[in-house]
Design a protein around this motif. Structure first.
Motif, PDB file in Angstrom:
ATOM      1  N   LYS A 105      21.301  18.581  23.183  1.00  0.00           N
ATOM      2  CA  LYS A 105      22.556  18.365  23.904  1.00  0.00           C
ATOM      3  C   LYS A 105      22.610  16.990  24.560  1.00  0.00           C
ATOM      4  CE  LYS A 105      23.177  23.251  25.172  1.00  0.00           C
ATOM      5  NZ  LYS A 105      23.179  24.199  26.333  1.00  0.00           N
ATOM      6  N   GLU A 106      21.537  16.600  25.235  1.00  0.00           N
ATOM      7  CA  GLU A 106      21.505  15.333  25.950  1.00  0.00           C
ATOM      8  C   GLU A 106      21.704  14.153  24.996  1.00  0.00           C
ATOM      9  OE1 GLU A 106      18.572  12.993  29.130  1.00  0.00           O
ATOM     10  OE2 GLU A 106      17.783  14.601  27.865  1.00  0.00           O
TER      11      GLU A 106
ATOM     12  N   LYS B 285      14.684  13.044  23.879  1.00  0.00           N
ATOM     13  CA  LYS B 285      15.957  12.386  23.568  1.00  0.00           C
ATOM     14  C   LYS B 285      15.763  11.151  22.696  1.00  0.00           C
ATOM     15  CE  LYS B 285      18.395   9.920  26.563  1.00  0.00           C
ATOM     16  NZ  LYS B 285      19.331   9.504  27.636  1.00  0.00           N
TER      17      LYS B 285
ATOM     18  N   ASP C 280      25.384  14.240  23.683  1.00  0.00           N
ATOM     19  CA  ASP C 280      26.333  13.753  24.685  1.00  0.00           C
ATOM     20  C   ASP C 280      26.335  12.229  24.751  1.00  0.00           C
ATOM     21  OD1 ASP C 280      27.094  16.324  25.341  1.00  0.00           O
ATOM     22  OD2 ASP C 280      25.757  16.470  27.072  1.00  0.00           O
ATOM     23  N   GLU C 281      25.154  11.637  24.672  1.00  0.00           N
ATOM     24  CA  GLU C 281      25.069  10.171  24.747  1.00  0.00           C
ATOM     25  C   GLU C 281      25.718   9.521  23.526  1.00  0.00           C
ATOM     26  OE1 GLU C 281      21.532   6.842  24.586  1.00  0.00           O
ATOM     27  OE2 GLU C 281      21.371   8.429  26.099  1.00  0.00           O
TER      28      GLU C 281
ATOM     29  N   LYS D  26      18.041  23.487  25.915  1.00  0.00           N
ATOM     30  CA  LYS D  26      18.515  22.097  25.924  1.00  0.00           C
ATOM     31  C   LYS D  26      19.177  21.716  24.597  1.00  0.00           C
ATOM     32  CE  LYS D  26      14.978  20.559  29.195  1.00  0.00           C
ATOM     33  NZ  LYS D  26      13.837  19.621  29.419  1.00  0.00           N
TER      34      LYS D  26
END
Length: 439
Positions: A368-369, A351, A372-373, A144
């Motif tokens: 990554k999450e 996150k 990206d946000e 992740k």
């Protein structure tokens, strides 16, 4: 000035890249104390700051102690409180003024923390001193994260931490003077010289060099060439301390670029951490090579800035910066190793935790999450990430401590015209190899 840049310029490298923190106040006493297993969480409520530059003093009754720098302390404290409440344990967050050195010394006598927050390039030294433990991060959780961030947590194939942020340098440019960023160094120089001639700028580029050099900022010039760099890599991707390449043909080509830029007055040893940002923020220079730590000052100065990848060099390719990764480590002497592993492997990959830590320094999140946000709403974050996408993690091997001073000074001498690239890098390689041999 960003502490890594300053540390990389230091002649001594042992404590070169330690994060700084604000000390000076007296230690605070937690309002609650208790043992693990109680139904009520017991934490200090606020990060504890040691007096002066002394290491934090561990409370023997606390189940989990976390050391961090002052900047990240409040964000870490928030989730330490949550962890304590959910697990019914006592957790204390302490501010360390010299985390790496203090951690090593305190761990030797059994008074160190269970978890520390720090840079990935501390790793080799910490492993060599047997002060950190491998982390039990599952492969599905590791997947992740940004691959480069996970790679930086490994030493000899073993993972020793969980990352939360990545950083690197790139090219900042004044969009009012230069609408589109240059792709090549030749274009950058030509554009800058035109602006100087027109009276719209006083110099072409602001980059940290200094009288003693700065290896961190000089490295990308070497990396633009096929075999340029500092250490060669092994088949598994690890840096090889026995294969020094600071004077390889590619590195010498990079050195020759530094020499030419010095001769053209594009680079100068008169630029260091005291004036690098000011030159860009006062519009004296239309270009600056720096990192995320320079953004706040540029905004405050009202500069309409852009962020782009470093330019390519003639005869080579794009300049590729070092990647720095910030991470959470678990002490090999943790009072409660299972509790420390639980916090690092189950909390830091969340996150919300990654986003909270992002708010502190605005470095791209390692998850990554979370990245990206943030990147979807913050163009700067996306731009910094793209500027470092082809970069390699800074060497985390102990031998790197022998590099900073000699290599930095060599590049300063080359830029100042005191010696040719080949001869000066040959001398630096000899000095570095001798230092490595001495341990």
């Amino acid at each position: 000035m960003h502490k890594r840049a300053l540390g990389a310029a230091a002649v001594t490298g042992v404590a070169a890249l330690a994060l700084s923190a604000c000390g000076g106040s007296s230690p605070t006493t937690p309002s609650n104390t208790g043992a693990a297993g109680t139904s009520k969480a017991t934490t200090s409520g606020t990060p504890e700051t040691p007096s002066g530059t002394a290491a934090p003093v561990r409370d023997a009754n606390v189940d989990l102690v976390i050391w961090t720098d002052a900047d990240r302390s409040k964000a870490v404290q928030k989730y330490a409180d949550q962890f304590a409440a959910e697990n019914g344990v006592s957790v204390k967050v302490q501010i360390s003024t010299d985390t790496r050195a203090q951690f090593k010394d305190a761990t030797k006598v059994g008074k160190g923390p269970d978890v520390i927050v720090g840079a990935h390039d501390w790793l080799g030294e910490l492993v060599q001193n047997s002060t950190v433990a491998p982390v039990n991060l599952s492969s599905d959780v590791a997947a992740k994260f940004l691959p480069s961030a996970i790679a930086a947590t490994k030493f000899n194939g073993q993972s020793y931490g969980v990352p939360y942020a990545v950083e690197n340098i790139g090219l900042m440019y004044n969009k009012d003077l230069v609408p589109n960023p240059p792709k090549t160094m030749e274009e950058l120089v030509a554009t800058g010289e035109k602006l100087v001639k027109e009276g719209k700028a006083k110099q072409v580029l602001s980059q940290f060099v200094s009288k003693v050099g700065n290896a961190y900022f000089a490295y990308p010039y070497l990396s633009a060439f096929s075999d340029g760099g500092i250490f060669a890599t092994k088949d598994n991707g690890d840096y090889d301390p026995n294969k020094l390449i600071v004077n390889s043909p590619g590195s010498v080509k990079g050195g020759e670029v530094l020499a030419e830029l010095g001769k053209e007055k594009v680079l100068s040893t008169n630029v260091d951490d005291t004036n690098q940002d000011a030159l860009f923020d006062t519009k004296a220079a239309p270009f600056m090579i720096s990192g995320p730590w320079s953004v706040a000052k540029a905004k405050e100065a009202g500069i309409n800035y852009g962020i782009a990848p470093l330019p390519s060099l003639a005869g080579g390719g794009a300049m590729k910066p070092f990647l720095g990764v910030q991470m959470f480590y678990v002490s090999s002497k943790a009072k409660n190793a299972a509790l420390a592993q639980e916090f690092v492997t189950n909390y830091i990959p969340r996150k919300d935790v990654q986003l909270a830590l992002f708010e502190v320094g605005k470095r791209p999140p390692a998850l990554k999450e979370a990245y990206d946000e943030v990147a979807a709403s913050d163009p700067d974050v996306k731009a910094w990430y793209e500027a470092g996408v082809d970069g390699k993690p800074m060497p985390n091997i102990p031998a790197m401590n022998s590099v900073w001073g000699p290599f930095g000074q060599a590049t300063a001498d080359i830029i100042a015209g005191k010696a040719g690239a080949q001869a000066r890098l040959d001398a630096a390689a000899k000095e570095i190899a001798a230092n490595i041999a001495k341990g």
